[in-house]
Design an enzyme around this catalytic site. Structure first.
Site, PDB file in Angstrom:
ATOM      1  N   LYS A  14      59.207  62.904  43.536  1.00 49.23           N
ATOM      2  CA  LYS A  14      59.797  61.766  44.241  1.00 49.23           C
ATOM      3  C   LYS A  14      59.315  60.432  43.652  1.00 49.23           C
ATOM      4  O   LYS A  14      58.341  60.408  42.887  1.00 49.23           O
ATOM      5  CB  LYS A  14      59.442  61.857  45.726  1.00 49.23           C
ATOM      6  CG  LYS A  14      60.001  63.108  46.428  1.00 49.23           C
ATOM      7  CD  LYS A  14      59.718  63.047  47.927  1.00 49.23           C
ATOM      8  CE  LYS A  14      60.244  64.297  48.630  1.00 49.23           C
ATOM      9  NZ  LYS A  14      60.099  64.196  50.100  1.00 49.23           N
ATOM     10  N   TYR A  54      70.403  64.597  51.044  1.00 45.56           N
ATOM     11  CA  TYR A  54      69.732  64.902  52.314  1.00 45.56           C
ATOM     12  C   TYR A  54      70.711  64.966  53.488  1.00 45.56           C
ATOM     13  O   TYR A  54      70.314  64.733  54.629  1.00 45.56           O
ATOM     14  CB  TYR A  54      68.647  63.865  52.587  1.00 45.56           C
ATOM     15  CG  TYR A  54      67.355  64.096  51.806  1.00 45.56           C
ATOM     16  CD1 TYR A  54      66.628  65.276  51.956  1.00 45.56           C
ATOM     17  CD2 TYR A  54      66.847  63.120  50.945  1.00 45.56           C
ATOM     18  CE1 TYR A  54      65.447  65.488  51.262  1.00 45.56           C
ATOM     19  CE2 TYR A  54      65.650  63.329  50.243  1.00 45.56           C
ATOM     20  CZ  TYR A  54      64.963  64.512  50.410  1.00 45.56           C
ATOM     21  OH  TYR A  54      63.787  64.725  49.732  1.00 45.56           O
ATOM     22  N   PHE A  62      64.372  59.919  60.802  1.00 42.05           N
ATOM     23  CA  PHE A  62      63.794  59.503  59.528  1.00 42.05           C
ATOM     24  C   PHE A  62      64.808  59.379  58.396  1.00 42.05           C
ATOM     25  O   PHE A  62      64.445  59.028  57.275  1.00 42.05           O
ATOM     26  CB  PHE A  62      62.657  60.454  59.116  1.00 42.05           C
ATOM     27  CG  PHE A  62      63.066  61.922  59.020  1.00 42.05           C
ATOM     28  CD1 PHE A  62      63.625  62.414  57.856  1.00 42.05           C
ATOM     29  CD2 PHE A  62      62.877  62.781  60.095  1.00 42.05           C
ATOM     30  CE1 PHE A  62      63.991  63.753  57.747  1.00 42.05           C
ATOM     31  CE2 PHE A  62      63.239  64.129  59.992  1.00 42.05           C
ATOM     32  CZ  PHE A  62      63.798  64.618  58.820  1.00 42.05           C
ATOM     33  N   ARG A  90      56.869  76.244  47.303  1.00 40.64           N
ATOM     34  CA  ARG A  90      56.524  75.647  48.596  1.00 40.64           C
ATOM     35  C   ARG A  90      55.028  75.776  48.886  1.00 40.64           C
ATOM     36  O   ARG A  90      54.417  74.888  49.477  1.00 40.64           O
ATOM     37  CB  ARG A  90      57.367  76.273  49.707  1.00 40.64           C
ATOM     38  CG  ARG A  90      58.839  75.895  49.551  1.00 40.64           C
ATOM     39  CD  ARG A  90      59.721  76.542  50.588  1.00 40.64           C
ATOM     40  NE  ARG A  90      59.451  76.065  51.940  1.00 40.64           N
ATOM     41  CZ  ARG A  90      59.810  74.873  52.387  1.00 40.64           C
ATOM     42  NH1 ARG A  90      60.440  74.033  51.598  1.00 40.64           N
ATOM     43  NH2 ARG A  90      59.551  74.533  53.624  1.00 40.64           N
ATOM     44  N   THR A  96      54.991  69.847  54.577  1.00 43.88           N
ATOM     45  CA  THR A  96      55.701  68.572  54.421  1.00 43.88           C
ATOM     46  C   THR A  96      54.785  67.382  54.694  1.00 43.88           C
ATOM     47  O   THR A  96      54.795  66.402  53.954  1.00 43.88           O
ATOM     48  CB  THR A  96      56.904  68.524  55.397  1.00 43.88           C
ATOM     49  OG1 THR A  96      57.673  69.710  55.218  1.00 43.88           O
ATOM     50  CG2 THR A  96      57.775  67.320  55.133  1.00 43.88           C
ATOM     51  N   ARG A 107      50.712  68.135  47.929  1.00 46.32           N
ATOM     52  CA  ARG A 107      50.920  67.100  48.947  1.00 46.32           C
ATOM     53  C   ARG A 107      49.613  66.682  49.606  1.00 46.32           C
ATOM     54  O   ARG A 107      49.409  65.502  49.905  1.00 46.32           O
ATOM     55  CB  ARG A 107      51.937  67.585  49.976  1.00 46.32           C
ATOM     56  CG  ARG A 107      53.376  67.546  49.439  1.00 46.32           C
ATOM     57  CD  ARG A 107      54.283  68.389  50.282  1.00 46.32           C
ATOM     58  NE  ARG A 107      55.699  68.174  50.004  1.00 46.32           N
ATOM     59  CZ  ARG A 107      56.663  68.955  50.481  1.00 46.32           C
ATOM     60  NH1 ARG A 107      56.352  69.993  51.252  1.00 46.32           N
ATOM     61  NH2 ARG A 107      57.923  68.712  50.200  1.00 46.32           N
ATOM     62  N   ASN A 117      55.484  62.075  50.216  1.00 37.62           N
ATOM     63  CA  ASN A 117      54.732  63.320  49.990  1.00 37.62           C
ATOM     64  C   ASN A 117      54.898  63.839  48.566  1.00 37.62           C
ATOM     65  O   ASN A 117      54.719  65.009  48.300  1.00 37.62           O
ATOM     66  CB  ASN A 117      55.101  64.362  51.053  1.00 37.62           C
ATOM     67  CG  ASN A 117      56.571  64.752  51.015  1.00 37.62           C
ATOM     68  OD1 ASN A 117      57.333  64.226  50.211  1.00 37.62           O
ATOM     69  ND2 ASN A 117      56.969  65.682  51.874  1.00 37.62           N
ATOM     70  N   HIS A 120      59.441  67.360  46.323  1.00 39.68           N
ATOM     71  CA  HIS A 120      60.380  68.100  47.173  1.00 39.68           C
ATOM     72  C   HIS A 120      60.609  69.477  46.571  1.00 39.68           C
ATOM     73  O   HIS A 120      60.577  69.637  45.360  1.00 39.68           O
ATOM     74  CB  HIS A 120      61.724  67.363  47.250  1.00 39.68           C
ATOM     75  CG  HIS A 120      62.830  68.214  47.813  1.00 39.68           C
ATOM     76  ND1 HIS A 120      63.050  68.341  49.164  1.00 39.68           N
ATOM     77  CD2 HIS A 120      63.740  69.027  47.206  1.00 39.68           C
ATOM     78  CE1 HIS A 120      64.062  69.180  49.362  1.00 39.68           C
ATOM     79  NE2 HIS A 120      64.495  69.608  48.191  1.00 39.68           N
ATOM     80  N   GLU A 131      71.338  72.362  46.230  1.00 38.84           N
ATOM     81  CA  GLU A 131      70.552  71.287  45.611  1.00 38.84           C
ATOM     82  C   GLU A 131      70.607  71.330  44.084  1.00 38.84           C
ATOM     83  O   GLU A 131      70.656  70.297  43.428  1.00 38.84           O
ATOM     84  CB  GLU A 131      69.108  71.345  46.121  1.00 38.84           C
ATOM     85  CG  GLU A 131      69.027  71.027  47.611  1.00 38.84           C
ATOM     86  CD  GLU A 131      67.607  71.021  48.154  1.00 38.84           C
ATOM     87  OE1 GLU A 131      66.674  71.426  47.430  1.00 38.84           O
ATOM     88  OE2 GLU A 131      67.434  70.584  49.308  1.00 38.84           O
TER      89      GLU A 131
HETATM   90  P1  CMP Z   1      61.535  67.011  51.839  1.00 34.20           P
HETATM   91  O1  CMP Z   1      61.013  68.360  51.506  1.00 34.20           O
HETATM   92  O2  CMP Z   1      61.964  66.176  50.678  1.00 34.20           O
HETATM   93  O3  CMP Z   1      62.764  67.135  52.864  1.00 34.20           O
HETATM   94  C1  CMP Z   1      63.078  66.104  53.775  1.00 34.20           C
HETATM   95  C2  CMP Z   1      62.095  65.005  53.762  1.00 34.20           C
HETATM   96  O4  CMP Z   1      62.131  64.124  54.856  1.00 34.20           O
HETATM   97  C3  CMP Z   1      60.700  65.593  53.829  1.00 34.20           C
HETATM   98  O5  CMP Z   1      60.385  66.215  52.610  1.00 34.20           O
HETATM   99  C4  CMP Z   1      59.862  64.383  54.189  1.00 34.20           C
HETATM  100  O6  CMP Z   1      59.391  63.697  53.051  1.00 34.20           O
HETATM  101  C5  CMP Z   1      60.862  63.487  54.908  1.00 34.20           C
HETATM  102  N1  CMP Z   1      60.487  63.243  56.297  1.00 34.20           N
HETATM  103  C6  CMP Z   1      60.174  62.052  56.832  1.00 34.20           C
HETATM  104  N2  CMP Z   1      59.883  62.172  58.122  1.00 34.20           N
HETATM  105  C7  CMP Z   1      60.000  63.471  58.439  1.00 34.20           C
HETATM  106  C8  CMP Z   1      59.802  64.227  59.634  1.00 34.20           C
HETATM  107  N3  CMP Z   1      59.452  63.658  60.782  1.00 34.20           N
HETATM  108  N4  CMP Z   1      60.001  65.557  59.576  1.00 34.20           N
HETATM  109  C9  CMP Z   1      60.384  66.165  58.420  1.00 34.20           C
HETATM  110  N5  CMP Z   1      60.580  65.492  57.263  1.00 34.20           N
HETATM  111  C10 CMP Z   1      60.385  64.165  57.262  1.00 34.20           C
END
Ligand code: CMP
Length: 156
Positions: A14, A54, A62, A90, A96, A107, A117, A120, A131
C-alpha cells in the site's frame, strides 16, 4: 497426508508501505516462504479505481477514508502463486489491525493503524480471482503451473 492446493492471490504494498521503503521487505517475506511473484507492477490508483477495488466495502464507515488513502500515492500490486498461497500470505501479513497482529508479522512490525497497515492480501479464492483480474491481464501473469483447475476454458 493432506495435499496442499496450488493457489494464486493478489497482494498490494500500500502507499504507506511504498513510502516506508518496504517493497523489498514484503516481497522477501513472501519469497522466503514459498510464495512466488508471478506478476507485478507499480501503479497509482485514482479514487475511482480504489473504490472499484474495494467495492465490497462500499457503505462501511471506513470506505471513504480507505479509498482516499489508497489513492494517495503509488502502490505495488502483485500476483502471487504457491501452495496455500492465500492463507500463507495472510499469515505473513498478520491481522488487519497491526495492534492485533502476531509478533513478527509484517503488519505488526510496520503497520501504524488498521488503515495504514502497509500490505493487502486477498481473503479467499473468489476475492483473489476478482482482485487479480482487476489489475492484471493474461499477458501480465507468468504462472509456473498453468492453468489452475478452475481456470480451464473451453476451446471453440
Ligand atoms: P485490506 O486487507 O486492504 O482490506 C480492507 C481494508 O480496509 C483493510 O485492509 C484495512 O486497511 C481497511 N480498514 C480500515 N478500517 C477498517 C475496519 N474498521 N475494519 C476492517 N478494515 C478496515
Amino acid at each position: 497426508v493432506e495435499e496442499e492446493i496450488m493457489e494464486r492471490t493478489l497482494s498490494i504494498v500500500k502507499p504507506d508501505g511504498v513510502a516506508k521503503n518496504l517493497i523489498g521487505e514484503v516481497i522477501k517475506r513472501f519469497e522466503d516462504n514459498g510464495v512466488k511473484v508471478i506478476g507485478m507492477k507499480m501503479i497509482s490508483m485514482n479514487k475511482k479505481e480504489a473504490e472499484g477495488f474495494y467495492a465490497v466495502h462500499q457503505g462501511k464507515s471506513f470506505f471513504e477514508s480507505l479509498t482516499t488513502f489508497m489513492a494517495s500515492g503509488p502502490s505495488v500490486v502483485m500476483v502471487l502463486e504457491g501452495e496455500d498461497a492465500i492463507s500463507k500470505t495472510r499469515e505473513l501479513m498478520g491481522a488487519t489491525d497491526p495492534k492485533q497482529a502476531k509478533e513478527g508479522t509484517l503488519r505488526r512490525q510496520f503497520g501504524t493503524s488498521i488503515e495504514r497497515n502497509i500490505v493487502h492480501g486477498s481473503d479467499g479464492p473468489d476475492t483473489a480471482a476478482f482482485e487479480i483480474w482487476y489489475f492484471f491481464n493474461a499477458l501480465e501473469i507468468f504462472p509456473t503451473v498453468s492453468p489452475l483447475p478452475f481456470e480451464t476454458v473451453s476451446q471453440p
